[in-house]
Design an enzyme around this catalytic site. Structure first.
Site, PDB file in Angstrom:
ATOM      1  CB  ALA A 199      -0.914  -0.003   1.221  1.00 51.08           C
ATOM      2  N   GLY A 252      -0.353  -5.187   0.823  1.00 49.39           N
ATOM      3  CA  GLY A 252      -1.568  -5.137   0.012  1.00 49.39           C
ATOM      4  C   GLY A 252      -1.414  -5.826  -1.322  1.00 49.39           C
ATOM      5  CD  GLU A 270      -3.762  -7.508   2.867  1.00 50.07           C
ATOM      6  OE1 GLU A 270      -4.524  -7.742   3.814  1.00 50.07           O
ATOM      7  OE2 GLU A 270      -3.276  -6.370   2.640  1.00 50.07           O
ATOM      8  CD  GLU A 272       0.607  -6.153   5.838  1.00 49.70           C
ATOM      9  OE1 GLU A 272      -0.041  -6.122   4.776  1.00 49.70           O
ATOM     10  OE2 GLU A 272       1.273  -7.161   6.206  1.00 49.70           O
TER      11      GLU A 272
END
Length: 258
Positions: free
Chosen positions: A65, A110, A113, A133
């Site tokens: 992200a 992300g 993911e 993270e």
């Protein structure tokens, strides 16, 4: 139409490129919004029978992200950001047409993911996967804690999420995170090869396979009951009649998605 992604329709497959190579294709809110629009097109366009999501350039699928967006967020705003990600990634996961992640380079945070939200993954030999993270005082927020656990098991998933380590494409293959590892030049051809094979199958049956497989991870529903109902519904389709007739007549089936 798009500023942070690119799309190309070829042989009934929509290729979706996350197009921020200078930022290692990091996800920001604009990327997520445009990705959602592209997936809407996959759902609605009858000329599209499948999709491939990949990253522009050869360094990254999606390196994570865009952390610069996080610094000013409150806890409530953080939860809202995660909710938007959940909606977009669930939309990918529930797509009735197959969506493959072609992972070229980094798939971290992300990005990992996003790859896991696709129906399955093909990795280039230079791919790296991870959920780092915890290094930021965060946890995966776009469904990663759930999908990673489902794909590779609780023990390995917890190890990966708690250490923040990265794993190679070969390790991802051994752990069951990806289906194939190929040379970078073979990544999109391999995805195309698999999808062209799937395109010869009954589209409504493919959609029902996806629905039933997804139900296996949804503890709010009875996956066996859904399978039973979807199996029965197949008998009302022209494609089932065509498939059974073709089998008996020893000829290739010609499916129409009806």
């Amino acid at each position: 139409m798009y500023h942070t992604i690119k799309t190309e329709l070829k042989d009934n497959t929509l290729f979706i490129y996350i197009n921020r190579p200078d930022k290692l294709n990091a996800l920001n809110q604009q990327v997520m919004s445009e990705l959602a629009l592209a997936i809407d097109e996959v759902y609605s366009n009858k000329d599209i029978r499948s999709a491939v999501i990949t990253g522009e350039g050869d360094k990254a699928f999606v390196a994570g992200a865009d952390i610069s967006e996080f610094l000013a967020l409150s806890d409530q705003q953080g939860a809202e950001l995660a909710k938007k990600g959940h909606v977009v990634f669930k939309h990918i996961e529930d797509c009735p047409k197959p969506v493959i992640a072609a992972v070229n380079g980094f798939a971290l945070g992300g990005g990992c993911e996003l790859a896991m939200a696709c129906h399955f993954r093909i990795a280039a030999t230079n791919a790296k996967f991870g959920q780092p993270e915890v290094n930021l005082g965060l946890i995966p927020g776009y469904g990663g804690t759930q999908r990673l656990t489902a794909l590779i098991g609780k023990g390995k998933a917890l190890e990966l999420m708690m250490t923040g380590d990265r794993i190679s494409a070969e390790e991802a293959l051994q752990w069951g995170l990806v289906n194939y590892v190929v040379a970078p030049a073979d990544l999109l051809p391999k995805a195309t090869e698999l999808l062209q094979k799937i395109h010869t199958k009954a589209p409504l049956a493919i959609a029902r396979v996806i629905k039933c497989a997804n139900a296996s991870q949804n503890y709010a529903v009875d996956g066996f009951e859904i399978e039973l109902n979807e199996f029965g519904a197949c008998f009302a389709t022209k494609d089932m009649q065509e498939g059974a007739s073709a089998f008996i007549q020893k000829r290739p089936a010609v499916f129409t998605g009806e």
